[in-house]
Motif scaffolding. Structure first.
Motif, PDB file in Angstrom:
ATOM      1  N   GLY A 150      -4.204   0.889  -3.537  1.00  0.00           N
ATOM      2  CA  GLY A 150      -3.962   2.327  -3.705  1.00  0.00           C
ATOM      3  C   GLY A 150      -5.028   3.105  -2.965  1.00  0.00           C
ATOM      4  O   GLY A 150      -5.849   2.540  -2.246  1.00  0.00           O
ATOM      5  N   HIS A 151      -5.003   4.404  -3.129  1.00  0.00           N
ATOM      6  CA  HIS A 151      -6.077   5.209  -2.527  1.00  0.00           C
ATOM      7  C   HIS A 151      -6.337   6.426  -3.406  1.00  0.00           C
ATOM      8  O   HIS A 151      -5.437   6.921  -4.081  1.00  0.00           O
ATOM      9  CB  HIS A 151      -5.723   5.617  -1.097  1.00  0.00           C
ATOM     10  CG  HIS A 151      -4.546   6.542  -0.989  1.00  0.00           C
ATOM     11  ND1 HIS A 151      -4.687   7.907  -0.860  1.00  0.00           N
ATOM     12  CD2 HIS A 151      -3.208   6.307  -1.022  1.00  0.00           C
ATOM     13  CE1 HIS A 151      -3.484   8.457  -0.800  1.00  0.00           C
ATOM     14  NE2 HIS A 151      -2.567   7.516  -0.898  1.00  0.00           N
ATOM     15  N   TYR A 152      -7.577   6.864  -3.376  1.00  0.00           N
ATOM     16  CA  TYR A 152      -7.936   8.063  -4.127  1.00  0.00           C
ATOM     17  C   TYR A 152      -7.239   9.271  -3.509  1.00  0.00           C
ATOM     18  O   TYR A 152      -6.929   9.282  -2.321  1.00  0.00           O
ATOM     19  CB  TYR A 152      -9.455   8.250  -4.136  1.00  0.00           C
ATOM     20  CG  TYR A 152     -10.169   7.201  -4.948  1.00  0.00           C
ATOM     21  CD1 TYR A 152      -9.850   7.020  -6.295  1.00  0.00           C
ATOM     22  CD2 TYR A 152     -11.143   6.382  -4.387  1.00  0.00           C
ATOM     23  CE1 TYR A 152     -10.489   6.051  -7.060  1.00  0.00           C
ATOM     24  CE2 TYR A 152     -11.790   5.406  -5.140  1.00  0.00           C
ATOM     25  CZ  TYR A 152     -11.459   5.243  -6.475  1.00  0.00           C
ATOM     26  OH  TYR A 152     -12.078   4.282  -7.224  1.00  0.00           O
ATOM     27  N   GLY A 153      -6.972  10.255  -4.345  1.00  0.00           N
ATOM     28  CA  GLY A 153      -6.323  11.475  -3.860  1.00  0.00           C
ATOM     29  C   GLY A 153      -4.876  11.275  -3.445  1.00  0.00           C
ATOM     30  O   GLY A 153      -4.358  12.024  -2.616  1.00  0.00           O
ATOM     31  N   CYS A 154      -4.210  10.271  -4.017  1.00  0.00           N
ATOM     32  CA  CYS A 154      -2.828   9.959  -3.616  1.00  0.00           C
ATOM     33  C   CYS A 154      -1.880  11.099  -4.025  1.00  0.00           C
ATOM     34  O   CYS A 154      -1.799  11.470  -5.190  1.00  0.00           O
ATOM     35  CB  CYS A 154      -2.383   8.648  -4.256  1.00  0.00           C
ATOM     36  SG  CYS A 154      -0.699   8.175  -3.810  1.00  0.00           S
ATOM     37  N   GLY A 155      -1.172  11.639  -3.035  1.00  0.00           N
ATOM     38  CA  GLY A 155      -0.256  12.748  -3.300  1.00  0.00           C
ATOM     39  C   GLY A 155       0.886  12.346  -4.213  1.00  0.00           C
ATOM     40  O   GLY A 155       1.364  13.151  -5.024  1.00  0.00           O
ATOM     41  N   GLY A 166       0.807  -1.215   0.000  1.00  0.00           N
ATOM     42  CA  GLY A 166       0.000   0.000   0.000  1.00  0.00           C
ATOM     43  C   GLY A 166       0.838   1.262   0.000  1.00  0.00           C
ATOM     44  O   GLY A 166       2.070   1.214   0.022  1.00  0.00           O
ATOM     45  N   CYS A 167       0.150   2.386  -0.013  1.00  0.00           N
ATOM     46  CA  CYS A 167       0.825   3.686   0.018  1.00  0.00           C
ATOM     47  C   CYS A 167       1.257   4.006   1.449  1.00  0.00           C
ATOM     48  O   CYS A 167       0.625   3.589   2.415  1.00  0.00           O
ATOM     49  CB  CYS A 167      -0.101   4.781  -0.514  1.00  0.00           C
ATOM     50  SG  CYS A 167       0.717   6.400  -0.616  1.00  0.00           S
ATOM     51  N   ALA A 168       2.329   4.784   1.552  1.00  0.00           N
ATOM     52  CA  ALA A 168       2.843   5.195   2.868  1.00  0.00           C
ATOM     53  C   ALA A 168       1.953   6.237   3.543  1.00  0.00           C
ATOM     54  O   ALA A 168       2.144   6.546   4.722  1.00  0.00           O
ATOM     55  CB  ALA A 168       4.257   5.753   2.713  1.00  0.00           C
TER      56      ALA A 168
HETATM   57 CO    CO Z   1      -0.677   7.866  -1.542  1.00  0.00          CO
END
Ligand code: CO
Length: 206
Positions: A95-100, A39-41
């Motif tokens: 993943g996730h929406y709005g990922c920086g 996943g994302c950090a």
């Molecule tokens: Co992200």
């Protein structure tokens, strides 16, 4: 305050021991998770909490924008240990929406080292730019690339020698692509699951 974190930790350990006095003792003897989470950090995407799993139930790898590169010895080591040693059944790329990170990969502005890390996501954006740029708002464009990025990372996982070898020897193993909504706390399945190489999404250029 950092001291709060230690106090929180004592409270947390106590609350788990109230439910199961042997919990930490059992965990210290072995870990047998069935899932690997990639996943994302991002601090808003806490892997275990989202899926309601306790320590010992989820093997986790996180980095900026949940990227799986064939040259990333860190991610590949996690993957190999999870597949070959722990024999996990499911790999979840989330993943996730709005990922920086994904958003940064769409911009021409130079950030620094992170640009190198996000290079493959920038390339993914360039390959899909016509249909992404048609979307009305920046948030929609970022979210579309967030989804495509998950699918590409599922393909990358499936095509590692680690996963291919596991499938070849008949080890039961599925790879899934999910995306998490920071705004509603909910997971969505992108329906790109693969349990053999024939089901894997294609790699870029294939
Ligand atoms: Co992200």
């Amino acid at each position: 305050m950092l001291s709060d974190l230690f106090r929180n930790n004592v409270d947390w350990a106590e609350s788990i021991k109230r439910r199961d006095p042997e919990f930490f003792l059992k965990l210290s003897r072995q870990q047998a998770p069935e899932y690997l989470w990639i996943g994302c950090a991002d601090s808003r995407v806490p892997a275990n909490e989202i899926v309601g799993l306790l320590p010992g139930e989820l093997f986790v790898h996180r980095n900026v924008a949940n990227i799986v590169l064939q040259t990333d010895i860190n991610c590949l080591s996690v993957l190999q240990y999870a597949v070959d040693v722990l024999q996990i059944r499911h790999i979840i790329v989330c993943g996730h929406y709005g990922c920086g990170g994904v958003k940064a990969a769409m911009q021409e502005e130079i950030i620094g080292l992170l640009d190198n890390w996000l290079h493959s996501v920038s390339r993914l954006y360039l390959r899909n730019r016509p249909r992404i740029d048609e979307l009305a708002t920046e948030a929609e464009r970022v979210d579309a690339l967030c989804e495509l990025n998950v699918i590409e990372q599922v393909a990358n996982v499936c095509h590692t020698s680690i996963v291919r070898r596991a499938w070849k020897r008949g080890q039961p193993l599925s790879v899934h692509g999910w995306i998490y909504g920071i705004g509603d706390g909910l997971l969505r399945d992108l329906e790109v699951s693969a349990s053999c190489i024939e089901q894997a999404p294609p790699l870029p250029g294939e």
